[in-house]
Structure formats: structure tokens, C-alpha cells
Design a protein around this motif. Sequence first.
Motif, mmCIF file in Angstrom:
data_model
loop_
_atom_site.group_PDB
_atom_site.id
_atom_site.type_symbol
_atom_site.label_atom_id
_atom_site.label_comp_id
_atom_site.label_asym_id
_atom_site.label_seq_id
_atom_site.Cartn_x
_atom_site.Cartn_y
_atom_site.Cartn_z
ATOM 1 N N GLY A 134 -16.731 3.984 -9.247
ATOM 2 C CA GLY A 134 -16.376 3.182 -10.415
ATOM 3 C C GLY A 134 -16.273 4.041 -11.658
ATOM 4 O O GLY A 134 -16.431 5.244 -11.632
ATOM 5 N N GLU A 135 -15.977 3.398 -12.763
ATOM 6 C CA GLU A 135 -15.832 4.097 -14.040
ATOM 7 C C GLU A 135 -17.188 4.598 -14.526
ATOM 8 O O GLU A 135 -18.196 3.924 -14.378
ATOM 9 N N ASP A 147 -26.421 16.445 -32.713
ATOM 10 C CA ASP A 147 -26.158 15.288 -33.588
ATOM 11 C C ASP A 147 -24.744 14.741 -33.435
ATOM 12 O O ASP A 147 -24.464 13.625 -33.870
ATOM 13 N N ALA A 148 -23.845 15.488 -32.836
ATOM 14 C CA ALA A 148 -22.457 15.034 -32.683
ATOM 15 C C ALA A 148 -22.228 14.372 -31.332
ATOM 16 O O ALA A 148 -21.092 14.194 -30.917
ATOM 17 N N ARG A 149 -23.292 13.969 -30.637
ATOM 18 C CA ARG A 149 -23.123 13.373 -29.319
ATOM 19 C C ARG A 149 -22.348 12.057 -29.426
ATOM 20 O O ARG A 149 -22.438 11.347 -30.425
ATOM 21 N N HIS A 150 -21.630 11.762 -28.367
ATOM 22 C CA HIS A 150 -20.846 10.531 -28.305
ATOM 23 C C HIS A 150 -20.605 10.182 -26.841
ATOM 24 O O HIS A 150 -20.753 11.016 -25.962
ATOM 25 N N THR A 151 -20.233 8.951 -26.576
ATOM 26 C CA THR A 151 -19.970 8.543 -25.197
ATOM 27 C C THR A 151 -18.485 8.636 -24.900
ATOM 28 O O THR A 151 -17.639 8.412 -25.772
ATOM 29 N N ILE A 152 -18.207 8.981 -23.654
ATOM 30 C CA ILE A 152 -16.830 8.995 -23.164
ATOM 31 C C ILE A 152 -16.833 8.323 -21.796
ATOM 32 O O ILE A 152 -17.862 8.249 -21.128
ATOM 33 N N THR A 153 -15.684 7.831 -21.366
ATOM 34 C CA THR A 153 -15.533 7.209 -20.057
ATOM 35 C C THR A 153 -14.642 8.112 -19.219
ATOM 36 O O THR A 153 -13.591 8.554 -19.672
ATOM 37 N N ILE A 154 -15.099 8.394 -17.985
ATOM 38 C CA ILE A 154 -14.316 9.246 -17.097
ATOM 39 C C ILE A 154 -14.119 8.569 -15.751
ATOM 40 O O ILE A 154 -14.863 7.679 -15.369
ATOM 41 N N ASP A 155 -13.122 9.025 -15.039
ATOM 42 C CA ASP A 155 -12.842 8.577 -13.684
ATOM 43 C C ASP A 155 -13.756 9.341 -12.716
ATOM 44 O O ASP A 155 -14.073 10.499 -12.971
ATOM 45 N N PRO A 156 -14.189 8.733 -11.619
ATOM 46 C CA PRO A 156 -15.041 9.452 -10.661
ATOM 47 C C PRO A 156 -14.440 10.761 -10.153
ATOM 48 O O PRO A 156 -15.163 11.676 -9.802
ATOM 49 N N SER A 157 -13.108 10.874 -10.135
ATOM 50 C CA SER A 157 -12.486 12.120 -9.667
ATOM 51 C C SER A 157 -12.813 13.293 -10.586
ATOM 52 O O SER A 157 -12.703 14.455 -10.191
ATOM 53 N N ALA A 158 -13.239 13.000 -11.819
ATOM 54 C CA ALA A 158 -13.603 14.052 -12.775
ATOM 55 C C ALA A 158 -15.066 14.465 -12.633
ATOM 56 O O ALA A 158 -15.533 15.352 -13.341
ATOM 57 N N ALA A 167 -24.131 21.396 -16.034
ATOM 58 C CA ALA A 167 -24.996 22.500 -15.615
ATOM 59 C C ALA A 167 -25.229 23.470 -16.765
ATOM 60 O O ALA A 167 -26.207 24.202 -16.789
ATOM 61 N N GLU A 168 -24.326 23.449 -17.752
ATOM 62 C CA GLU A 168 -24.475 24.296 -18.932
ATOM 63 C C GLU A 168 -25.395 23.651 -19.965
ATOM 64 O O GLU A 168 -25.649 24.212 -21.017
ATOM 65 N N GLY A 169 -25.878 22.434 -19.688
ATOM 66 C CA GLY A 169 -26.804 21.752 -20.576
ATOM 67 C C GLY A 169 -26.167 21.091 -21.779
ATOM 68 O O GLY A 169 -26.820 20.869 -22.798
ATOM 69 N N THR A 170 -24.887 20.750 -21.683
ATOM 70 C CA THR A 170 -24.196 20.192 -22.846
ATOM 71 C C THR A 170 -23.818 18.724 -22.693
ATOM 72 O O THR A 170 -23.022 18.208 -23.457
ATOM 73 N N CYS A 171 -24.399 18.038 -21.722
ATOM 74 C CA CYS A 171 -24.105 16.628 -21.575
ATOM 75 C C CYS A 171 -25.146 15.959 -20.713
ATOM 76 O O CYS A 171 -26.013 16.598 -20.143
ATOM 77 N N ASP A 172 -25.036 14.649 -20.599
ATOM 78 C CA ASP A 172 -25.950 13.869 -19.777
ATOM 79 C C ASP A 172 -25.193 12.669 -19.267
ATOM 80 O O ASP A 172 -24.281 12.164 -19.908
ATOM 81 N N TYR A 173 -25.557 12.194 -18.081
ATOM 82 C CA TYR A 173 -24.912 11.031 -17.464
ATOM 83 C C TYR A 173 -25.717 9.787 -17.835
ATOM 84 O O TYR A 173 -26.906 9.726 -17.594
ATOM 85 N N LEU A 174 -25.057 8.809 -18.458
ATOM 86 C CA LEU A 174 -25.738 7.593 -18.876
ATOM 87 C C LEU A 174 -25.695 6.489 -17.834
ATOM 88 O O LEU A 174 -26.579 5.674 -17.765
ATOM 89 N N GLY A 175 -24.639 6.420 -17.061
ATOM 90 C CA GLY A 175 -24.509 5.359 -16.074
ATOM 91 C C GLY A 175 -23.167 4.672 -16.183
ATOM 92 O O GLY A 175 -22.420 4.900 -17.120
ATOM 93 N N SER A 176 -22.871 3.818 -15.209
ATOM 94 C CA SER A 176 -21.550 3.170 -15.218
ATOM 95 C C SER A 176 -21.665 1.757 -15.720
ATOM 96 O O SER A 176 -22.734 1.195 -15.831
#
Length: 176
Positions: A134-135, A147-158, A167-176
Motif C-alpha cells: 500500500g501507500e 527542523d526541516a522534517r516533513h512527510t512524503i508519500t511514496i509507492d511501495p516500489s520505492a 541507512a544514512e540516518g536521514t529519514c524515518d518510516y511513519l507508517g501507511s
Amino acid sequence: PVPGTQRQMFDAQCRPEGPAVKIKKSTNGEDADIATGPSLLVGSAVTWRYIVTNTGTTSLAGVVVTDDRGVSVNCGGVTSLPVGQAFTCTATGVATVGQYRNVGTARANAPGSITVDDSDPSHYLGVTQAPPSGELTICHIPPGNYDARHTITIDPSAWPAHQRHCAEGTCDYLGS
């Protein structure tokens, strides 16, 4: 000589002649010559398979299969290879985080003090979570700017590309 098989010689009728060896490596059953390869959960088992074939016209002896990352390769004691025959070696490991690449090499001796070899790479991407369906909503943190964090929506293929990025420590997965 033929491009891509510089060590193999061919006669006037395009038949191979002389010694030659070929290795084909896979990761968890997938021919993963090109990154990213299969996505594997960190800590899960990795099995590499190396198929070694005598593609020449002379028997080979002293066949040795190695891996450039220090992986212990088991060929069941096989060290000789008749013309047209093949054997399989295996190695195991534990998946680590991020993009992983290792190269298997087969080296063998032929009559006349000739040594032949061939190499083949394999890849996997070690991920910390199974790819979701899912999305996906991702919390993206630009490098060095929490401080510039924001949410984006991606396709599972990404997901594999996102895992490399995380792995570079620059993001986190919030959930679908």
C-alpha cells in the motif's frame, strides 16, 4: 578471442578450444549481478550459491572458489572439473544493513601450467523492516536539518531506495 570471453580461444569454426572456467553466483536464489539485489531483513540468513562450469576443452584441476568479502565457500571437497561438467558451492552469512556486494571467483589449473579464472558479483540490500504494501507515509529529514522534517508519500516500489536513504540516518518510516 571474443569480447567478454577474452580468456577463451575459438577455432576457425567458432568452437571453443583450450581451458576455460565460468562461475555464476546468486544470493538467496536470485541472480543479483546488479544492485540492489533482493531485499533481506537485517539478521536473516543469506545463502550464496556458486555454480562453476568447465567451459573449455581440457579438464581442470586445483579448482578453488573464493569470495572477496572473506565468506567461507564450501565446495564439498571438489577440486577437479572434467570438460563440460559443473559443480555447486555454497556459503552462508547473516544480512547486514544497507547495500552489500560480494564477488565470487573460480580459479583452476589446466595442463601446461595454465591458470584460468572467472568472477561474478552478487548483491543484496539489508533492510530493517519488511517492505510494506500500500501507500507509505515517510517522515523525511533533510541531511543535517532535523527542523526541516516533513512527510512524503511514496509507492511501495520505492521502498528499497528509501531503505538505502534511511541507512544514512536521514529519514524515518511513519507508517501507511
